[in-house]
Design a protein around this motif. Sequence first.
Motif, PDB file in Angstrom:
ATOM      1  N   ARG A 507      33.367  21.995  14.581  1.00  0.00           N
ATOM      2  CA  ARG A 507      33.199  20.719  14.942  1.00  0.00           C
ATOM      3  C   ARG A 507      34.032  20.550  16.485  1.00  0.00           C
ATOM      4  N   VAL A 508      34.891  21.381  16.359  1.00  0.00           N
ATOM      5  CA  VAL A 508      35.823  21.562  17.719  1.00  0.00           C
ATOM      6  C   VAL A 508      35.155  22.090  18.730  1.00  0.00           C
ATOM      7  N   PHE A 509      34.444  23.238  18.699  1.00  0.00           N
ATOM      8  CA  PHE A 509      33.416  23.955  19.527  1.00  0.00           C
ATOM      9  C   PHE A 509      32.340  22.915  19.968  1.00  0.00           C
ATOM     10  N   ASN A 510      31.757  22.212  19.063  1.00  0.00           N
ATOM     11  CA  ASN A 510      30.879  21.129  19.618  1.00  0.00           C
ATOM     12  C   ASN A 510      31.120  20.042  20.310  1.00  0.00           C
ATOM     13  N   ARG A 511      32.798  19.579  19.836  1.00  0.00           N
ATOM     14  CA  ARG A 511      33.126  18.392  20.727  1.00  0.00           C
ATOM     15  C   ARG A 511      33.323  18.840  22.164  1.00  0.00           C
ATOM     16  N   ILE A 512      33.542  20.193  22.478  1.00  0.00           N
ATOM     17  CA  ILE A 512      33.743  20.870  23.772  1.00  0.00           C
ATOM     18  C   ILE A 512      32.575  21.352  24.383  1.00  0.00           C
ATOM     19  N   GLY A 513      31.314  20.922  23.561  1.00  0.00           N
ATOM     20  CA  GLY A 513      30.101  21.342  24.257  1.00  0.00           C
ATOM     21  C   GLY A 513      29.867  22.857  23.985  1.00  0.00           C
ATOM     22  N   ILE A 514      30.317  23.386  23.088  1.00  0.00           N
ATOM     23  CA  ILE A 514      29.911  24.628  22.865  1.00  0.00           C
ATOM     24  C   ILE A 514      29.032  24.925  21.436  1.00  0.00           C
ATOM     25  N   ASP A 515      27.745  25.011  21.613  1.00  0.00           N
ATOM     26  CA  ASP A 515      26.770  24.546  20.493  1.00  0.00           C
ATOM     27  C   ASP A 515      26.891  25.980  19.589  1.00  0.00           C
ATOM     28  N   GLN A 516      26.228  25.888  18.524  1.00  0.00           N
ATOM     29  CA  GLN A 516      26.292  26.794  17.525  1.00  0.00           C
ATOM     30  C   GLN A 516      25.874  28.318  18.107  1.00  0.00           C
ATOM     31  N   GLN A 517      24.925  27.895  18.845  1.00  0.00           N
ATOM     32  CA  GLN A 517      24.317  29.421  19.342  1.00  0.00           C
ATOM     33  C   GLN A 517      25.303  29.920  20.387  1.00  0.00           C
ATOM     34  N   ALA A 518      25.804  29.227  21.047  1.00  0.00           N
ATOM     35  CA  ALA A 518      26.808  29.777  22.345  1.00  0.00           C
ATOM     36  C   ALA A 518      28.093  30.276  21.487  1.00  0.00           C
ATOM     37  N   ALA A 519      28.501  29.597  20.490  1.00  0.00           N
ATOM     38  CA  ALA A 519      29.732  29.988  19.700  1.00  0.00           C
ATOM     39  C   ALA A 519      29.423  31.106  19.094  1.00  0.00           C
ATOM     40  N   LYS A 520      28.238  31.331  18.382  1.00  0.00           N
ATOM     41  CA  LYS A 520      27.928  32.505  17.671  1.00  0.00           C
ATOM     42  C   LYS A 520      28.105  33.834  18.623  1.00  0.00           C
ATOM     43  N   GLU A 521      27.484  33.494  20.170  1.00  0.00           N
ATOM     44  CA  GLU A 521      27.416  34.614  20.998  1.00  0.00           C
ATOM     45  C   GLU A 521      28.744  35.096  21.580  1.00  0.00           C
ATOM     46  N   LYS A 522      29.541  33.869  21.807  1.00  0.00           N
ATOM     47  CA  LYS A 522      30.837  34.221  22.247  1.00  0.00           C
ATOM     48  C   LYS A 522      32.016  34.541  21.172  1.00  0.00           C
ATOM     49  N   PHE A 523      32.137  33.808  19.900  1.00  0.00           N
ATOM     50  CA  PHE A 523      33.073  34.243  19.284  1.00  0.00           C
ATOM     51  C   PHE A 523      32.750  34.459  17.853  1.00  0.00           C
ATOM     52  N   GLY A 524      31.234  34.993  17.613  1.00  0.00           N
ATOM     53  CA  GLY A 524      30.515  35.039  16.390  1.00  0.00           C
ATOM     54  C   GLY A 524      31.598  35.616  15.514  1.00  0.00           C
ATOM     55  N   PHE A 525      32.333  36.738  16.064  1.00  0.00           N
ATOM     56  CA  PHE A 525      32.992  37.508  14.827  1.00  0.00           C
ATOM     57  C   PHE A 525      34.272  36.771  14.343  1.00  0.00           C
ATOM     58  N   LEU A 526      34.768  35.966  15.114  1.00  0.00           N
ATOM     59  CA  LEU A 526      35.879  35.139  14.555  1.00  0.00           C
ATOM     60  C   LEU A 526      35.572  33.994  13.550  1.00  0.00           C
ATOM     61  N   LEU A 527      34.135  33.335  14.038  1.00  0.00           N
ATOM     62  CA  LEU A 527      33.635  32.513  13.041  1.00  0.00           C
ATOM     63  C   LEU A 527      33.322  33.110  11.757  1.00  0.00           C
ATOM     64  N   ASP A 528      32.522  34.285  11.772  1.00  0.00           N
ATOM     65  CA  ASP A 528      32.507  34.937  10.735  1.00  0.00           C
ATOM     66  C   ASP A 528      33.615  35.451   9.770  1.00  0.00           C
ATOM     67  N   ALA A 529      34.420  35.925  10.585  1.00  0.00           N
ATOM     68  CA  ALA A 529      35.890  36.240   9.816  1.00  0.00           C
ATOM     69  C   ALA A 529      36.614  35.021   9.159  1.00  0.00           C
ATOM     70  N   LEU A 530      36.462  33.900   9.760  1.00  0.00           N
ATOM     71  CA  LEU A 530      37.065  32.703   9.183  1.00  0.00           C
ATOM     72  C   LEU A 530      36.504  32.486   7.867  1.00  0.00           C
ATOM     73  N   ALA A 531      35.248  32.868   7.521  1.00  0.00           N
ATOM     74  CA  ALA A 531      34.739  32.593   6.383  1.00  0.00           C
ATOM     75  C   ALA A 531      34.754  33.879   5.460  1.00  0.00           C
ATOM     76  N   THR A 532      35.842  34.583   5.509  1.00  0.00           N
ATOM     77  CA  THR A 532      36.018  35.649   4.794  1.00  0.00           C
ATOM     78  C   THR A 532      37.458  35.540   4.246  1.00  0.00           C
ATOM     79  N   GLY A 533      37.849  34.234   3.715  1.00  0.00           N
ATOM     80  CA  GLY A 533      39.289  34.288   3.157  1.00  0.00           C
ATOM     81  C   GLY A 533      40.125  34.347   4.289  1.00  0.00           C
ATOM     82  N   ALA A 534      40.170  33.290   5.350  1.00  0.00           N
ATOM     83  CA  ALA A 534      41.327  33.464   6.455  1.00  0.00           C
ATOM     84  C   ALA A 534      42.414  32.645   5.940  1.00  0.00           C
TER      85      ALA A 534
END
Length: 607
Positions: A507-534
Amino acid sequence: MNKKIPRSYCEQINSQSVGQQVRLCGWVHVRRDLGGLVFIELRDHTGRIQLAADPKRNPAVHDVFLSLRSEYVIAAQGIVQKRPADSVNANLKTGELEIYPETVELLNTCQNLPFQLDEAAQVDESFRLKYRYLDLRRPEMQANFRLRHKVIATIREHLNAQNFTEIETPILTKATPEGARDFLVPSRLNAGLWYALPQSPQLFKQTLMISGFDRYYQIARCFRDEDLRADRQPEFTQIDIEMSFIEEEDILSTTESWLAAAFKCGGVDIPIPLPRYTFKEVMDRFGSDKPDMRFDLEIKDLTKLAAKCQFKVFQEVAASGGFVRGITLPGKANDVSRRTLDEWRDFVKLSGAQGLMWVAYGQDVDGKPQIRSAGLDKYLSAEEMCELQTLAGAKTGDLVLVVAGTYSVVCQALGRLRLKVAEELNLIDHSKNKMFWVLDFPMFEYDKEEKKYVAMHHPFTAPRPEDLPLLETEPEKVRARAYDVVFNGVELGSGSIRIHDQETQSRVFNRIGIDQQAAKEKFGFLLDALATGAPPHGGIALGIDRIVMLLAGAKSIRDVIAFPKTQSGTCLLTDAPSKVSPQQLAELKVGSLVKEKQESKEIQKVP
RNA sequence: GGGAUCGUAGCUCAGUUUGGUUAGAGCGCCUGCCUGUCACGCAGGAGGUCGCGGGUUCGAGCCCCGUCGGUCCCGCCA
């Protein structure tokens, strides 16, 4: 020849040493040749002591002394003795003592220096940087770096004792879209691809939390390719900290404890817990998110009066949601020249203000109140002038400076004017030290050029939960779980509680104009990691260079960085950056768009 | 990208206002003298492409234009 004994340092020599045989190593600080007697002051990094040679007593040593010059390197051995009572030097710690060496070894000579060490403080800084090894030999610089070491050692000890783990993170890493300009490094093994130097270890330290390290710290080098200032270098050092299963309180109290210990190294007592202010409060009262609270000159709101007065400019500003605010200079009603006021007016214009109004609540020769003003008295009634005086908190004899405009213009104009006035009128009490937290920063600020919201801290900062519903509707009202620590008007560092769930992060990425595609490209590993019990986590980073600069009383972080760069980002010692061979570029599959042109630059450079 | 400021001996500076004979001072350096100095003292000496390039002028350290470099600030620096 007597046998070599262990080396002593100047600071170890005192009245207890009289009669003892000692061996000292160091540099010839100064030579005083009296024709017969020759005196040398030997300097090591701990201090100085006088050596003496008498041609009758020891011709061999006397001969060596005659050949010595400034900054020659020697080792001398002899018995410490008291000086004659009438030749004690009260200005020298070892001034009651001296040594007639039995042996002196000349370990190295020294050519004429480009500048005298004891005058280096006055020498053009480019010389100090070019001959940095000499500059660093000076006691003042030695003290700066030994202080720096002590501060860092203290922080390490403190954090180690609290079960923090120091972990290094990569210097060659991935470019980030947000924030400062990256330094880039071409990859030879992956032609056409680039590493970036880290602007901070932000993503790695969050990843370490997800890995379960719980409490991490690092004395981390950070790189930002932006223009330099007295307190900004392209590479600088942060104490970087991250903790899991914590909230704001934990970070604040942990930081306070080691920060107070670190400041103690520099002889500065910081009472903790530190005071806390909200972003809104410091902006309203001081016009800055890092106010210098060593002096008053608080900003007062005059909008209520402005709205109802007959002065059109004020009316319009108030009617359009703007503000009219001012600061009061005690006792300056008659002390400030029109010329100075004009200067200040031009100064606030740089912040976007239309002008600077002023009211002087002075007295006439009979001691009766006499109000002077540029323009305002034409539109404001006598009562209104009195009301303004009350609102501004001004007494007879005071001068009130007033700015009208939007919130951000008024804050910036008065915030900067406040600092300028305090400096010019000498209102800063340098014996005071004011350290505090600023909390409740806005999550976003609007970028007029990009026409979108951007993260004020960084996009991994958690919003306050109660403000979450406003994320899509009223982003400017969302407060971040971020905090800054400020000391005497300098931002030492900042941190935040991080987002630890994928949904909020998206939601925050979205708010500042980073769409899902871009987020995945730039910070994909962090997003993935957040989903593994952060785990919930947060942290902080403080600038070591700035802290040491302040404790050392230095004017620039260059004085606490061993090999700093000039304002144009060059290193005068090594001559970096420099050209590389065409072969090196070819290997990297990289070319330069810069042709010729720079030739003269290579040759010219410094003195 | 913009504003301000500085550049004269190894270093720190004066000289630039008002262009005019051989560009000065302090410190440092070199030589000599000096046995209680400590910012040692005394005497003598060496040391200059006035950042660089161009222009104006009979004549430029000084005026004009450009350029290089240092520093401070604005923008920039999540």
